[in-house]
Design a protein around this motif. Structure first.
Motif, PDB file in Angstrom:
ATOM      1  N   VAL A   1     -45.924  12.163 -26.863  1.00  0.00           N
ATOM      2  CA  VAL A   1     -45.544  10.926 -26.191  1.00  0.00           C
ATOM      3  C   VAL A   1     -44.031  10.929 -26.003  1.00  0.00           C
ATOM      4  N   THR A   2     -43.583  10.487 -24.846  1.00  0.00           N
ATOM      5  CA  THR A   2     -42.144  10.385 -24.611  1.00  0.00           C
ATOM      6  C   THR A   2     -41.740   8.920 -24.690  1.00  0.00           C
ATOM      7  N   PHE A   3     -40.470   8.706 -25.030  1.00  0.00           N
ATOM      8  CA  PHE A   3     -39.995   7.324 -25.091  1.00  0.00           C
ATOM      9  C   PHE A   3     -38.563   7.239 -24.576  1.00  0.00           C
ATOM     10  N   THR A   4     -38.238   6.074 -24.057  1.00  0.00           N
ATOM     11  CA  THR A   4     -36.887   5.798 -23.575  1.00  0.00           C
ATOM     12  C   THR A   4     -36.436   4.490 -24.211  1.00  0.00           C
ATOM     13  N   GLY A   5     -35.146   4.205 -24.060  1.00  0.00           N
ATOM     14  CA  GLY A   5     -34.624   2.968 -24.635  1.00  0.00           C
ATOM     15  C   GLY A   5     -33.359   3.246 -25.402  1.00  0.00           C
ATOM     16  N   GLN A   6     -33.260   2.667 -26.601  1.00  0.00           N
ATOM     17  CA  GLN A   6     -32.067   2.821 -27.433  1.00  0.00           C
ATOM     18  C   GLN A   6     -31.688   4.295 -27.584  1.00  0.00           C
ATOM     19  N   PHE A   7     -32.677   5.131 -27.796  1.00  0.00           N
ATOM     20  CA  PHE A   7     -32.481   6.572 -27.657  1.00  0.00           C
ATOM     21  C   PHE A   7     -33.744   7.166 -27.066  1.00  0.00           C
TER      22      PHE A   7
ATOM     23  N   LEU B   1     -42.748   3.598 -35.340  1.00  0.00           N
ATOM     24  CA  LEU B   1     -41.660   4.412 -35.882  1.00  0.00           C
ATOM     25  C   LEU B   1     -40.288   4.022 -35.288  1.00  0.00           C
ATOM     26  N   LEU B   2     -40.238   3.847 -33.969  1.00  0.00           N
ATOM     27  CA  LEU B   2     -38.943   3.643 -33.312  1.00  0.00           C
ATOM     28  C   LEU B   2     -38.177   2.424 -33.833  1.00  0.00           C
ATOM     29  N   PRO B   3     -38.830   1.250 -33.965  1.00  0.00           N
ATOM     30  CA  PRO B   3     -38.083   0.115 -34.519  1.00  0.00           C
ATOM     31  C   PRO B   3     -37.666   0.341 -35.967  1.00  0.00           C
ATOM     32  N   GLU B   4     -38.432   1.150 -36.700  1.00  0.00           N
ATOM     33  CA  GLU B   4     -38.054   1.463 -38.079  1.00  0.00           C
ATOM     34  C   GLU B   4     -36.783   2.311 -38.105  1.00  0.00           C
ATOM     35  N   LEU B   5     -36.636   3.162 -37.100  1.00  0.00           N
ATOM     36  CA  LEU B   5     -35.462   4.036 -37.039  1.00  0.00           C
ATOM     37  C   LEU B   5     -34.250   3.316 -36.468  1.00  0.00           C
ATOM     38  N   ALA B   6     -34.478   2.468 -35.464  1.00  0.00           N
ATOM     39  CA  ALA B   6     -33.344   1.889 -34.723  1.00  0.00           C
ATOM     40  C   ALA B   6     -33.077   0.433 -35.069  1.00  0.00           C
TER      41      ALA B   6
ATOM     42  N   ALA C   1     -35.915  17.176 -34.609  1.00  0.00           N
ATOM     43  CA  ALA C   1     -34.869  16.446 -35.330  1.00  0.00           C
ATOM     44  C   ALA C   1     -35.354  16.137 -36.746  1.00  0.00           C
ATOM     45  N   ALA C   2     -36.648  15.881 -36.853  1.00  0.00           N
ATOM     46  CA  ALA C   2     -37.257  15.653 -38.165  1.00  0.00           C
ATOM     47  C   ALA C   2     -38.752  15.876 -38.018  1.00  0.00           C
ATOM     48  N   ALA C   3     -39.396  16.277 -39.116  1.00  0.00           N
ATOM     49  CA  ALA C   3     -40.830  16.535 -39.058  1.00  0.00           C
ATOM     50  C   ALA C   3     -41.480  16.141 -40.374  1.00  0.00           C
TER      51      ALA C   3
ATOM     52  N   ASP D   1     -33.429  13.645 -27.497  1.00  0.00           N
ATOM     53  CA  ASP D   1     -32.692  14.245 -26.402  1.00  0.00           C
ATOM     54  C   ASP D   1     -31.274  14.573 -26.852  1.00  0.00           C
ATOM     55  N   GLU D   2     -30.695  15.529 -26.160  1.00  0.00           N
ATOM     56  CA  GLU D   2     -29.370  16.005 -26.512  1.00  0.00           C
ATOM     57  C   GLU D   2     -28.371  14.851 -26.612  1.00  0.00           C
ATOM     58  N   GLY D   3     -27.520  14.934 -27.606  1.00  0.00           N
ATOM     59  CA  GLY D   3     -26.477  13.925 -27.739  1.00  0.00           C
ATOM     60  C   GLY D   3     -26.911  12.700 -28.536  1.00  0.00           C
ATOM     61  N   VAL D   4     -28.201  12.632 -28.877  1.00  0.00           N
ATOM     62  CA  VAL D   4     -28.672  11.483 -29.649  1.00  0.00           C
ATOM     63  C   VAL D   4     -28.460  11.746 -31.130  1.00  0.00           C
ATOM     64  N   SER D   5     -27.811  10.819 -31.802  1.00  0.00           N
ATOM     65  CA  SER D   5     -27.749  10.939 -33.254  1.00  0.00           C
ATOM     66  C   SER D   5     -28.260   9.640 -33.852  1.00  0.00           C
ATOM     67  N   LEU D   6     -29.048   9.775 -34.907  1.00  0.00           N
ATOM     68  CA  LEU D   6     -29.595   8.587 -35.557  1.00  0.00           C
ATOM     69  C   LEU D   6     -28.634   8.184 -36.664  1.00  0.00           C
ATOM     70  N   ASP D   7     -27.500   7.615 -36.239  1.00  0.00           N
ATOM     71  CA  ASP D   7     -26.479   7.229 -37.188  1.00  0.00           C
ATOM     72  C   ASP D   7     -26.932   5.966 -37.930  1.00  0.00           C
ATOM     73  N   PRO D   8     -27.058   6.047 -39.253  1.00  0.00           N
ATOM     74  CA  PRO D   8     -27.553   4.862 -39.982  1.00  0.00           C
ATOM     75  C   PRO D   8     -26.622   3.663 -39.816  1.00  0.00           C
ATOM     76  N   GLU D   9     -25.326   3.918 -39.562  1.00  0.00           N
ATOM     77  CA  GLU D   9     -24.360   2.822 -39.408  1.00  0.00           C
ATOM     78  C   GLU D   9     -24.698   1.954 -38.200  1.00  0.00           C
ATOM     79  N   SER D  10     -25.340   2.566 -37.195  1.00  0.00           N
ATOM     80  CA  SER D  10     -25.558   1.837 -35.943  1.00  0.00           C
ATOM     81  C   SER D  10     -26.925   1.149 -35.908  1.00  0.00           C
ATOM     82  N   SER D  11     -27.707   1.311 -36.967  1.00  0.00           N
ATOM     83  CA  SER D  11     -29.014   0.665 -36.938  1.00  0.00           C
ATOM     84  C   SER D  11     -29.123  -0.352 -38.064  1.00  0.00           C
ATOM     85  N   GLU D  12     -29.777  -1.455 -37.777  1.00  0.00           N
ATOM     86  CA  GLU D  12     -29.956  -2.489 -38.790  1.00  0.00           C
ATOM     87  C   GLU D  12     -31.144  -2.140 -39.665  1.00  0.00           C
ATOM     88  N   ALA D  13     -31.126  -2.657 -40.859  1.00  0.00           N
ATOM     89  CA  ALA D  13     -32.319  -2.516 -41.703  1.00  0.00           C
ATOM     90  C   ALA D  13     -33.439  -3.342 -41.100  1.00  0.00           C
ATOM     91  N   PRO D  14     -34.667  -2.830 -41.158  1.00  0.00           N
ATOM     92  CA  PRO D  14     -35.768  -3.580 -40.545  1.00  0.00           C
ATOM     93  C   PRO D  14     -36.062  -4.880 -41.305  1.00  0.00           C
TER      94      PRO D  14
END
Ligand SMILES: [Mg+2]
Lengths: 162, 128
Positions: A44-50, A97-102, A130-132, A149-162
């Motif tokens: 499945v592909t996804f778009t949005g925040q990353f 998964l995505l809202p948990e990450l972002a 990136a992770a498995a 996708d290239e250039g995406v980093s899951l920086d914990p600083e930029s995401s809120e805790a769920p």
């Protein structure tokens, strides 16, 4: 960081497998990745925040139970039902998964899930994820791979805790 | 009075799961209709008497939010109760759905959640 993402994939996958498909899973961190050529693989592909892709491989032996559990039937399931069950499974894993990450302030669009052909499996799994997460199920195995996708980093600083 | 229900989801397996859960709620279910996307859902609404719409968000052709907008714009369907069943986790989208008057059930769900939501929405007293 990858460890945190991996932990989140495990947690979401275990929860969704159990609640959606009544499948209990166990982490198999140490084993080799599955032979994707001999597995059923949905993507499945996804778009949005990353942006990126999620792939879910399960042993062929798992499919009949997966579909029967989701449909709540005892009878044999068709190939189409089994593939639809696998597609909905990855759809629900990805959507959770995505809202948990972002974080829940961010928005994503999850595209329609697909069953991957052997060629597509080769293309998707060529690059390291990136992770498995690697899981054992009663009747087989399951691997979940997150590709960003290239250039995406899951920086914990930029995401809120769920 | 039996309730006619339309289930709109692009996954046939998910539609079957929702239907199975509905049958476990003890609600008196009349006719049930199924559609694979918002466009087909609107067509089903045109052709049938439907009391409650259960709709997914992420679907090809027409997504659930667009379908809800079309329903609310049409006087014939504007007041039909809507339950969204989706994996959606974005606060902004959930707030938007609430403003459109839709109830929300998160996927994966339990049959109890479906029962409680339906009872609250239809103002039906529970047995327990
Ligand atoms: Mg869907």
């Amino acid at each position: 960081m990858t460890d945190q993402v991996k932990e989140t994939i495990y947690r979401v996958a275990e929860d969704v497998f159990e609640k959606l498909a009544f499948l209990f899973s166990f982490r198999e961190e140490e084993r080799e990745p599955m032979d994707y050529g001999a597995a059923a693989v949905a993507g499945v592909t996804f778009t949005g925040q990353f942006e990126g892709r999620l792939a879910l491989a399960v042993s062929e032996e798992v499919l009949p139970e997966l579909a029967a559990n989701m449909l709540g039937i005892e009878e044999e399931t068709t190939r189409e039902e089994q593939q639809d069950a696998l597609k909905e499974l990855i759809n629900v894993v990805c959507g959770n998964l995505l809202p948990e990450l972002a974080g829940r302030k961010k928005m994503f669009n999850v595209n329609a899930p697909l069953i991957l052909s052997p060629e597509e499996i080769g293309v998707v799994t060529a690059a390291p994820p990136a992770a498995a997460a690697k899981l054992a199920l009663e009747d087989g195995q399951c691997d979940l791979m997150l590709y960003l996708d290239e250039g995406v980093s899951l920086d914990p600083e930029s995401s809120e805790a769920p | 009075m039996a309730i006619n229900i339309l289930i709109v989801d692009d996954s046939t397996v998910m539609r079957a799961m929702i239907l199975k859960s509905l049958r476990m709620t003890g609600l008196e279910i009349g006719e049930t209709f199924q559609a694979g996307n918002g466009q087909e859902g609107l067509e089903a609404l045109d052709d049938n008497w439907i009391d409650v719409v259960i709709v997914d968000i992420n679907m090809p052709v027409m997504n659930g939010e667009e379908m809800i907008d079309h329903m609310r714009e049409n006087p014939a369907t504007a007041d039909i109760p809507i339950v969204v069943i989706s994996t959606e986790g974005s606060e902004a989208r959930l707030e938007r759905l609430k403003e459109k008057g839709a109830a929300f059930i998160h996927k994966p769900f339990t049959p109890e959640t479906i029962r409680d939501t339906m009872q609250t929405m239809l103002h039906i007293e529970g047995d327990d």
